[in-house]
Design a protein around this motif. Sequence first.
Motif, mmCIF file in Angstrom:
data_model
loop_
_atom_site.group_PDB
_atom_site.id
_atom_site.type_symbol
_atom_site.label_atom_id
_atom_site.label_comp_id
_atom_site.label_asym_id
_atom_site.label_seq_id
_atom_site.Cartn_x
_atom_site.Cartn_y
_atom_site.Cartn_z
ATOM 1 N N THR A 74 0.607 13.526 1.318
ATOM 2 C CA THR A 74 0.805 14.959 1.571
ATOM 3 C C THR A 74 0.609 15.238 3.057
ATOM 4 O O THR A 74 0.075 14.397 3.779
ATOM 5 C CB THR A 74 -0.191 15.831 0.774
ATOM 6 O OG1 THR A 74 -1.513 15.616 1.300
ATOM 7 C CG2 THR A 74 -0.176 15.497 -0.702
ATOM 8 N N PRO B 23 -8.565 12.427 2.375
ATOM 9 C CA PRO B 23 -8.035 13.014 3.601
ATOM 10 C C PRO B 23 -8.696 12.382 4.831
ATOM 11 O O PRO B 23 -9.734 11.720 4.698
ATOM 12 C CB PRO B 23 -8.488 14.472 3.479
ATOM 13 C CG PRO B 23 -9.801 14.389 2.760
ATOM 14 C CD PRO B 23 -9.741 13.160 1.858
ATOM 15 N N ILE C 253 -4.151 9.977 -3.675
ATOM 16 C CA ILE C 253 -3.509 11.081 -2.943
ATOM 17 C C ILE C 253 -4.111 11.105 -1.542
ATOM 18 O O ILE C 253 -5.326 11.300 -1.382
ATOM 19 C CB ILE C 253 -3.734 12.446 -3.645
ATOM 20 C CG1 ILE C 253 -3.392 12.343 -5.132
ATOM 21 C CG2 ILE C 253 -2.876 13.527 -2.993
ATOM 22 C CD1 ILE C 253 -4.573 12.185 -6.043
ATOM 23 N N SER D 164 -8.751 11.068 -4.065
ATOM 24 C CA SER D 164 -8.252 11.941 -2.998
ATOM 25 C C SER D 164 -8.894 11.551 -1.679
ATOM 26 O O SER D 164 -10.123 11.509 -1.570
ATOM 27 C CB SER D 164 -8.622 13.397 -3.299
ATOM 28 O OG SER D 164 -8.191 13.736 -4.587
ATOM 29 N N MET E 145 -3.166 18.001 -0.454
ATOM 30 C CA MET E 145 -3.780 16.927 -1.244
ATOM 31 C C MET E 145 -4.641 17.518 -2.372
ATOM 32 O O MET E 145 -4.548 17.116 -3.531
ATOM 33 C CB MET E 145 -4.650 16.067 -0.309
ATOM 34 C CG MET E 145 -5.405 14.949 -0.974
ATOM 35 S SD MET E 145 -6.966 14.597 -0.077
ATOM 36 C CE MET E 145 -7.949 16.021 -0.527
ATOM 37 N N TYR F 265 -2.415 19.274 -5.086
ATOM 38 C CA TYR F 265 -1.731 18.306 -5.964
ATOM 39 C C TYR F 265 -2.736 17.735 -6.983
ATOM 40 O O TYR F 265 -2.468 17.682 -8.192
ATOM 41 C CB TYR F 265 -1.123 17.170 -5.133
ATOM 42 C CG TYR F 265 -0.428 16.129 -5.986
ATOM 43 C CD1 TYR F 265 0.943 16.185 -6.204
ATOM 44 C CD2 TYR F 265 -1.158 15.103 -6.610
ATOM 45 C CE1 TYR F 265 1.574 15.254 -7.023
ATOM 46 C CE2 TYR F 265 -0.538 14.174 -7.432
ATOM 47 C CZ TYR F 265 0.830 14.253 -7.628
ATOM 48 O OH TYR F 265 1.439 13.324 -8.448
ATOM 49 N N THR F 266 -3.884 17.305 -6.475
ATOM 50 C CA THR F 266 -4.893 16.701 -7.358
ATOM 51 C C THR F 266 -5.344 17.694 -8.420
ATOM 52 O O THR F 266 -5.386 17.367 -9.615
ATOM 53 C CB THR F 266 -6.109 16.243 -6.535
ATOM 54 O OG1 THR F 266 -5.670 15.326 -5.531
ATOM 55 C CG2 THR F 266 -7.153 15.584 -7.410
ATOM 56 N N ASP G 5 -3.612 12.299 2.764
ATOM 57 C CA ASP G 5 -2.864 13.135 3.702
ATOM 58 C C ASP G 5 -2.283 12.247 4.807
ATOM 59 O O ASP G 5 -2.571 11.036 4.860
ATOM 60 C CB ASP G 5 -3.715 14.294 4.230
ATOM 61 C CG ASP G 5 -4.831 13.845 5.152
ATOM 62 O OD1 ASP G 5 -5.019 12.625 5.347
ATOM 63 O OD2 ASP G 5 -5.532 14.710 5.693
#
Length: 254
Positions: free
Chosen positions: A6, A199, A233, A197, A12, A15-16, A235
């Motif tokens: 993402t 980032p 997921i 997740s 992110m 979406y999760t 970024d």
Amino acid sequence: MKTIVTKTPSDMGRYTAEHAAQDLRDAIKENGEAYLIVATGASQFEVLSHLVAQDDIDWSRVHGFHLDEYIGIGRDHPASFCGYLKERFVDKVPLASFHYLSGDTDATETVRQAATKVASVTVDVALVGIGENGHLAFNDPPADFETDSPYLIVELDHECRMQQVGEGWFGSLDEVPTHAISMSIQQILKTKKIYCSVPDERKAAAVRDTLCGPITPDVPASILRNHSGTTLIIDDAAASKIPEDVKATLERVE
Ligand SMILES: O=P(O)(O)OC[C@H]1O[C@](O)(CO)[C@@H](O)[C@@H]1O
């Protein structure tokens, strides 16, 4: 394992949260209740803020489990995962139950009680992150891929403890606990759907090694590649060290 890239941490998290929410609704429809593992840390800020805003989840049928916690700090400490989860999740939605790991009581007894509870159910959804050292929950490298005890008492490595100082949870390394309670790798892998997740540029090397290197206890999160219900997921910043030919094969969600 499926990987989604993402643009931003907020994308992110959205979406999760949307996918985890649908899994929870489906589990409630099918079984009358749902079981959810919740992580903490900077990686979960956006995930949890989007999750608590999802419509149409009957939270009174959702039971929550706590992924990991420091040993030796109480829930009033700014770095307490109990405090984090209470503020960002448990106080925001009317859950059926939430099974905290207490950091300031007898850790062996906490592990025993939490293990009994989580082992008695099939968990539908786990929300997890990856540490800068590749850890999954507090299973630092080299992680134990074998033991099937649901929760473990683990020693935290230097890089993990430095990350906690770098993120501002503690003022200095000396203040970071040396030990923690962590859900085991095998217990995490028993979950039907895992959303990992990640980032931030700080995680770029760990993400590259998780996706492209060998599956090894030296990169604990790499084991997720063996779990077909996992979605990673990330970024753009976290994806920045993935080789371009691999990146070209990954799905983007804008
Ligand atoms: O979210 P962070 O702080 O980047 O950490 C990633 C993972 O590490 C832990 O916070 C433990 O440090 C997990 O709960 C989380 O999933």
